[in-house]
Design a protein around this motif. Structure first.
Motif, PDB file in Angstrom:
ATOM      1  N   GLY A  54       0.791  -1.228   0.000  1.00  0.00           N
ATOM      2  CA  GLY A  54       0.000   0.000   0.000  1.00  0.00           C
ATOM      3  C   GLY A  54       0.817   1.268   0.000  1.00  0.00           C
ATOM      4  N   GLN A 107       2.589   6.821  -1.058  1.00  0.00           N
ATOM      5  CA  GLN A 107       1.462   5.919  -1.282  1.00  0.00           C
ATOM      6  C   GLN A 107       1.622   5.239  -2.630  1.00  0.00           C
ATOM      7  N   ALA A 109      -0.677   2.088  -3.438  1.00  0.00           N
ATOM      8  CA  ALA A 109      -2.005   1.564  -3.769  1.00  0.00           C
ATOM      9  C   ALA A 109      -3.036   2.683  -3.766  1.00  0.00           C
ATOM     10  N   ASP A 110      -4.154   2.452  -4.456  1.00  0.00           N
ATOM     11  CA  ASP A 110      -5.264   3.402  -4.428  1.00  0.00           C
ATOM     12  C   ASP A 110      -5.820   3.501  -3.020  1.00  0.00           C
ATOM     13  N   PRO A 111      -6.294   4.679  -2.623  1.00  0.00           N
ATOM     14  CA  PRO A 111      -6.844   4.846  -1.272  1.00  0.00           C
ATOM     15  C   PRO A 111      -7.971   3.857  -0.970  1.00  0.00           C
ATOM     16  N   ILE A 112      -8.773   3.510  -1.960  1.00  0.00           N
ATOM     17  CA  ILE A 112      -9.879   2.573  -1.750  1.00  0.00           C
ATOM     18  C   ILE A 112      -9.327   1.207  -1.328  1.00  0.00           C
ATOM     19  N   GLU A 113      -8.219   0.790  -1.941  1.00  0.00           N
ATOM     20  CA  GLU A 113      -7.609  -0.489  -1.612  1.00  0.00           C
ATOM     21  C   GLU A 113      -7.005  -0.469  -0.211  1.00  0.00           C
TER      22      GLU A 113
END
Length: 126
Positions: A54, A107, A109-113
């Motif tokens: 992440g 960061q 990974a996407d924030p949703i992940e």
């Protein structure tokens, strides 16, 4: 931070450089730079999809040893107290950026992940 991988690496970096600055006809420069210390790299939190990691956090456990050799007009600083003061200023700035508890976080990974991982949002916005 849950589910992370930490890699501690003892680094020693040394380079001959040719950094020059001319101001009002006076040349200032740096001819050698070296840095050594323990660099920590935290990979995580781990996420169930690619890229799997992440975020990355990078920091030093303690102040790294930084040595700078000056050139041109500043060469006299190599033997004077001024050199120690300049090196201390640089060491202090590195500490403000990336010596525990400070760190650089990126960061991946996407924030949703990532979901709501405690502390990560703070790392990435500071």
């Amino acid at each position: 931070v849950p589910e992370l991988i930490q890699v501690d690496v003892d680094i020693e970096y040394s380079a001959k450089v040719n950094i020059r600055l001319a101001l009002a006809g006076i040349n200032f420069g740096v001819s050698d730079v070296s840095l050594s210390g323990t660099l920590c790299c935290q990979l995580g939190p781990l996420v169930p999809v690619v890229p799997i990691i992440g975020a990355i956090r990078i920091f030093f456990l303690n102040n790294p040893r930084i040595v700078i050799k000056f050139a041109d007009v500043l060469a006299i600083a190599n033997v004077l107290l001024t050199s120690r003061q300049i090196r201390q200023l640089i060491t202090d700035k590195v500490a403000e950026l990336m010596v525990v508890p400070n760190r650089i976080a990126v960061q991946i990974a996407d924030p949703i992940e990532l979901g709501d991982v405690e502390g990560l949002a703070t790392d990435l916005t500071e």
